[in-house]
Design a protein around this motif. Sequence first.
Motif, PDB file in Angstrom:
ATOM      1  N   ARG A  92       0.842  -1.217   0.000  1.00  0.00           N
ATOM      2  CA  ARG A  92       0.000   0.000   0.000  1.00  0.00           C
ATOM      3  C   ARG A  92       0.870   1.257   0.000  1.00  0.00           C
ATOM      4  O   ARG A  92       0.546   2.235  -0.666  1.00  0.00           O
ATOM      5  CB  ARG A  92      -0.932   0.024   1.215  1.00  0.00           C
ATOM      6  CG  ARG A  92      -1.974  -1.085   1.253  1.00  0.00           C
ATOM      7  CD  ARG A  92      -3.041  -0.927   0.177  1.00  0.00           C
ATOM      8  NE  ARG A  92      -4.017  -2.004   0.288  1.00  0.00           N
ATOM      9  CZ  ARG A  92      -4.194  -2.971  -0.625  1.00  0.00           C
ATOM     10  NH1 ARG A  92      -3.490  -2.983  -1.745  1.00  0.00           N
ATOM     11  NH2 ARG A  92      -5.099  -3.920  -0.437  1.00  0.00           N
ATOM     12  N   ALA A  93       1.981   1.230   0.750  1.00  0.00           N
ATOM     13  CA  ALA A  93       2.873   2.400   0.766  1.00  0.00           C
ATOM     14  C   ALA A  93       3.340   2.723  -0.648  1.00  0.00           C
ATOM     15  O   ALA A  93       3.325   3.884  -1.072  1.00  0.00           O
ATOM     16  CB  ALA A  93       4.068   2.135   1.685  1.00  0.00           C
ATOM     17  N   CYS A  94       3.741   1.680  -1.387  1.00  0.00           N
ATOM     18  CA  CYS A  94       4.184   1.901  -2.775  1.00  0.00           C
ATOM     19  C   CYS A  94       3.012   2.368  -3.638  1.00  0.00           C
ATOM     20  O   CYS A  94       3.149   3.313  -4.416  1.00  0.00           O
ATOM     21  CB  CYS A  94       4.770   0.613  -3.356  1.00  0.00           C
ATOM     22  SG  CYS A  94       6.262   0.066  -2.506  1.00  0.00           S
TER      23      CYS A  94
ATOM     24  N   CYS B 122       7.240   7.467   3.073  1.00  0.00           N
ATOM     25  CA  CYS B 122       7.938   6.487   3.895  1.00  0.00           C
ATOM     26  C   CYS B 122       6.930   5.552   4.556  1.00  0.00           C
ATOM     27  O   CYS B 122       5.734   5.848   4.618  1.00  0.00           O
ATOM     28  CB  CYS B 122       8.819   7.146   4.962  1.00  0.00           C
ATOM     29  SG  CYS B 122       7.922   7.824   6.344  1.00  0.00           S
ATOM     30  N   LEU B 123       7.447   4.423   4.999  1.00  0.00           N
ATOM     31  CA  LEU B 123       6.639   3.449   5.749  1.00  0.00           C
ATOM     32  C   LEU B 123       7.113   3.480   7.189  1.00  0.00           C
ATOM     33  O   LEU B 123       8.299   3.266   7.461  1.00  0.00           O
ATOM     34  CB  LEU B 123       6.830   2.059   5.141  1.00  0.00           C
ATOM     35  CG  LEU B 123       5.883   0.937   5.550  1.00  0.00           C
ATOM     36  CD1 LEU B 123       6.070  -0.244   4.608  1.00  0.00           C
ATOM     37  CD2 LEU B 123       6.056   0.457   6.965  1.00  0.00           C
ATOM     38  N   LEU B 124       6.197   3.773   8.094  1.00  0.00           N
ATOM     39  CA  LEU B 124       6.530   3.773   9.520  1.00  0.00           C
ATOM     40  C   LEU B 124       6.057   2.466  10.122  1.00  0.00           C
ATOM     41  O   LEU B 124       4.866   2.146  10.047  1.00  0.00           O
ATOM     42  CB  LEU B 124       5.773   4.896  10.232  1.00  0.00           C
ATOM     43  CG  LEU B 124       6.207   6.318   9.976  1.00  0.00           C
ATOM     44  CD1 LEU B 124       5.148   7.271  10.492  1.00  0.00           C
ATOM     45  CD2 LEU B 124       7.536   6.588  10.651  1.00  0.00           C
ATOM     46  N   LYS B 125       6.979   1.723  10.677  1.00  0.00           N
ATOM     47  CA  LYS B 125       6.588   0.464  11.305  1.00  0.00           C
ATOM     48  C   LYS B 125       6.625   0.663  12.819  1.00  0.00           C
ATOM     49  O   LYS B 125       7.696   0.807  13.422  1.00  0.00           O
ATOM     50  CB  LYS B 125       7.544  -0.641  10.849  1.00  0.00           C
ATOM     51  CG  LYS B 125       7.603  -1.826  11.745  1.00  0.00           C
ATOM     52  CD  LYS B 125       6.874  -3.016  11.217  1.00  0.00           C
ATOM     53  CE  LYS B 125       7.076  -4.199  12.182  1.00  0.00           C
ATOM     54  NZ  LYS B 125       6.221  -5.291  11.983  1.00  0.00           N
ATOM     55  N   ALA B 126       5.444   0.718  13.419  1.00  0.00           N
ATOM     56  CA  ALA B 126       5.349   0.959  14.856  1.00  0.00           C
ATOM     57  C   ALA B 126       5.378  -0.375  15.591  1.00  0.00           C
ATOM     58  O   ALA B 126       4.595  -1.275  15.289  1.00  0.00           O
ATOM     59  CB  ALA B 126       4.059   1.710  15.156  1.00  0.00           C
TER      60      ALA B 126
ATOM     61  N   THR C 135      10.284  -6.421   3.267  1.00  0.00           N
ATOM     62  CA  THR C 135      11.554  -5.684   3.172  1.00  0.00           C
ATOM     63  C   THR C 135      12.014  -5.615   1.721  1.00  0.00           C
ATOM     64  O   THR C 135      12.443  -4.563   1.240  1.00  0.00           O
ATOM     65  CB  THR C 135      12.639  -6.362   4.046  1.00  0.00           C
ATOM     66  OG1 THR C 135      12.123  -6.509   5.368  1.00  0.00           O
ATOM     67  CG2 THR C 135      13.912  -5.544   4.102  1.00  0.00           C
ATOM     68  N   ALA C 136      11.913  -6.746   1.007  1.00  0.00           N
ATOM     69  CA  ALA C 136      12.365  -6.771  -0.394  1.00  0.00           C
ATOM     70  C   ALA C 136      11.511  -5.836  -1.257  1.00  0.00           C
ATOM     71  O   ALA C 136      12.025  -5.154  -2.144  1.00  0.00           O
ATOM     72  CB  ALA C 136      12.312  -8.198  -0.928  1.00  0.00           C
ATOM     73  N   LEU C 137      10.224  -5.782  -0.983  1.00  0.00           N
ATOM     74  CA  LEU C 137       9.337  -4.896  -1.759  1.00  0.00           C
ATOM     75  C   LEU C 137       9.739  -3.427  -1.540  1.00  0.00           C
ATOM     76  O   LEU C 137       9.780  -2.632  -2.478  1.00  0.00           O
ATOM     77  CB  LEU C 137       7.884  -5.136  -1.326  1.00  0.00           C
ATOM     78  CG  LEU C 137       6.770  -4.565  -2.182  1.00  0.00           C
ATOM     79  CD1 LEU C 137       6.875  -5.008  -3.627  1.00  0.00           C
ATOM     80  CD2 LEU C 137       5.410  -5.011  -1.614  1.00  0.00           C
ATOM     81  N   CYS C 138      10.041  -3.085  -0.285  1.00  0.00           N
ATOM     82  CA  CYS C 138      10.494  -1.715   0.004  1.00  0.00           C
ATOM     83  C   CYS C 138      11.835  -1.447  -0.667  1.00  0.00           C
ATOM     84  O   CYS C 138      12.054  -0.372  -1.243  1.00  0.00           O
ATOM     85  CB  CYS C 138      10.616  -1.497   1.512  1.00  0.00           C
ATOM     86  SG  CYS C 138       9.021  -1.377   2.321  1.00  0.00           S
ATOM     87  N   GLN C 139      12.732  -2.441  -0.616  1.00  0.00           N
ATOM     88  CA  GLN C 139      14.048  -2.263  -1.242  1.00  0.00           C
ATOM     89  C   GLN C 139      13.898  -2.025  -2.747  1.00  0.00           C
ATOM     90  O   GLN C 139      14.465  -1.093  -3.304  1.00  0.00           O
ATOM     91  CB  GLN C 139      14.895  -3.504  -0.991  1.00  0.00           C
ATOM     92  CG  GLN C 139      16.273  -3.414  -1.617  1.00  0.00           C
ATOM     93  CD  GLN C 139      17.115  -4.639  -1.328  1.00  0.00           C
ATOM     94  OE1 GLN C 139      16.608  -5.745  -1.146  1.00  0.00           O
ATOM     95  NE2 GLN C 139      18.415  -4.443  -1.276  1.00  0.00           N
TER      96      GLN C 139
END
Length: 240
Positions: free
Chosen positions: A149-151, A157-161, A202-206
């Motif tokens: 969804r972030a992409c 940015c994606l904040l992981k709480a 993580t790979a999707l964000c990378q």
Amino acid sequence: MSDYRYERVLLKLSGEALMGDGGYGIDPSVTERLARQIKELHDDGVEVGIVVGGGNIFRGLAGSAKGMDRAQADYMGMLATVMNALALQDAFEQQGCSCRVMSAIAMNEVCEPYIRRRAMNHLSKGDIVIFAAGSGNPYFTTDTAAALRACEIGADCLLKATKVDGIYDMDPVANDDATRFESISYHEVLVRGLQVMDSTATALCQDNHMPIIVLNIDGDDNIKKALTGEPVGTVVYQED
Ligand code: UDP
């Protein structure tokens, strides 16, 4: 708004962040506190999308470990995220904050279907958008749904709480001498097998150069601090 480094953010809240000390389910005093913290950013003009987990109610892997069909159990997990999304929506609305719930599994009587362009429209108009039911597909997690969804919505940015204040070289609960990273590359997270998000997320964000900030949700203004560039939590970045 000028103090903020990010205009549109995607916040990933685990289901456990909603349960307080009860060990299960949803604690309204916790959702109220979370909503108040997030509303402050929203009032300052930050566009906020939220993906909420379901682990405080049901996880597919736990069901399949007890003999359930994995996909069936995962659908139950996704339904759990919808309950959390509705609880959070209620908390936002009680504070006079306009909030939409969009579900990846259609349930038109309780929330809107997820339609990317409509979600972006809601965000631009200043509504908080909660993305429920994960990705809509079994065998995934809400971390991966958050990265997706972030992409999709063009978040900055994606904040992981989480319950810990960043990424450590080893489990900080079990090891007193664990060291927190202020920043770390996606590659190192994957190679070291650090438990930040699952490897798919993580790979999707990378692959899409989506920065991740991992922070502790229990600090009252940690999210604001992170978004205004104060050294809170751990930033996961792209190596040159
Ligand atoms: N889930 C799924 N597909 C998704 C997202 C979630 O099947 O795209 C299911 C999965 O069973 C998962 C549960 O929903 O265990 C709850 O999500 P998650 O475990 O990620 O919640 P959290 O740990 O963040 O509370």
